[in-house]
Design a protein around this motif. Structure first.
Motif, short mmCIF file in Angstrom:
data_model
loop_
_atom_site.label_atom_id
_atom_site.label_comp_id
_atom_site.label_asym_id
_atom_site.label_seq_id
_atom_site.Cartn_x
_atom_site.Cartn_y
_atom_site.Cartn_z
N GLU A 145 0.74 -1.35 -0.02
CA GLU A 145 0.04 -0.07 0.18
C GLU A 145 0.80 1.35 -0.17
N GLY A 204 2.60 1.70 -3.33
CA GLY A 204 1.47 1.97 -4.35
C GLY A 204 0.99 3.64 -4.48
N ALA A 205 0.88 3.94 -3.03
CA ALA A 205 0.49 5.35 -2.62
C ALA A 205 1.48 6.24 -3.24
N TRP A 206 2.80 5.93 -3.14
CA TRP A 206 3.98 6.59 -3.70
C TRP A 206 4.06 6.88 -4.85
N GLY A 207 3.81 5.49 -5.79
CA GLY A 207 3.61 5.73 -7.17
C GLY A 207 2.75 6.53 -7.73
N ARG A 208 1.53 6.61 -7.11
CA ARG A 208 0.39 7.32 -7.37
C ARG A 208 0.72 8.84 -7.02
N ASP A 245 -0.03 10.06 -3.94
CA ASP A 245 -0.99 10.09 -3.17
C ASP A 245 -0.48 10.21 -1.69
N TYR A 266 -0.64 7.78 1.23
CA TYR A 266 0.85 7.23 1.69
C TYR A 266 0.84 7.33 3.42
N LYS A 271 8.23 13.95 -7.74
CA LYS A 271 7.03 13.79 -8.91
C LYS A 271 7.59 12.79 -9.86
N GLU A 294 8.73 6.16 -8.59
CA GLU A 294 8.08 4.94 -8.01
C GLU A 294 9.02 4.66 -6.68
#
Length: 160
Positions: free
Chosen positions: A26, A29-33, A35, A39, A76, A79
């Motif tokens: 999680e 994934g949040a980092w990659g988005r 978000d 995060y 920005k 990943e």
């Protein structure tokens, strides 16, 4: 991801290890988005977070605010790779995770390319694992090699 979970002998330990790996998934994934809210959601309200620069954040709000700025700036489009080295349990509701990680753009980094070592302390609250403390350290591979060359006994057993 590698697995050296000390409690994986039991079904409960295996389930807990899987749940902890899901929390880290999680997080990445949040980092990659980009978000920051998602995060921060995997941290406890009073979590501490030490970056590889030595920056110290205290509390979920501080982690979210800083990562919102970072995800909109220097981080920005990046990943986050995280390769779990081990998970150790200290009672039913506390775990320590050691991993190697790094940020990247484009091609994911291979495990041997990851330049940071992380330590997570997780606690289970209301049936959910959350990160209570995070420490990120930049590896100095060249200095490690010199140290091992001149003092071979200093090489960690896991790397022999």
């Amino acid at each position: 991801m590698s697995s050296d979970d000390t409690s994986s002998d039991t079904a409960a330990g295996g389930v807990q290890s899987r749940e902890i790996r899901e929390v880290i998934a999680e997080l990445t994934g949040a980092w990659g988005r980009g978000d920051a809210d998602a995060y921060g959601a995997v941290f406890t309200e009073d979590a501490t977070y030490t970056s590889f620069l030595g920056t110290y954040y205290r509390g979920r709000g501080d982690i979210v605010t800083s990562h919102r700025a970072l995800f909109g700036g220097v981080l920005k489009g990046t990943e986050l790779a995280d390769d779990v080295l081990d998970i150790r349990f200290y009672g039913p509701d506390t775990a320590v995770v050691n991993s190697r990680g790094d940020t990247y753009k484009g091609r994911p980094k291979r495990a041997h390319e990851l330049s940071k070592t992380q330590t997570y302390t997780l606690v289970r609250r209301d049936g959910r694992w959350l990160i209570a403390a995070f420490q990120n350290t930049k590896r100095k591979k060249l200095l490690e090699r010199f140290t091992y060359l001149f003092t071979p006994e200093a090489r960690p057993a896991a790397e022999r």
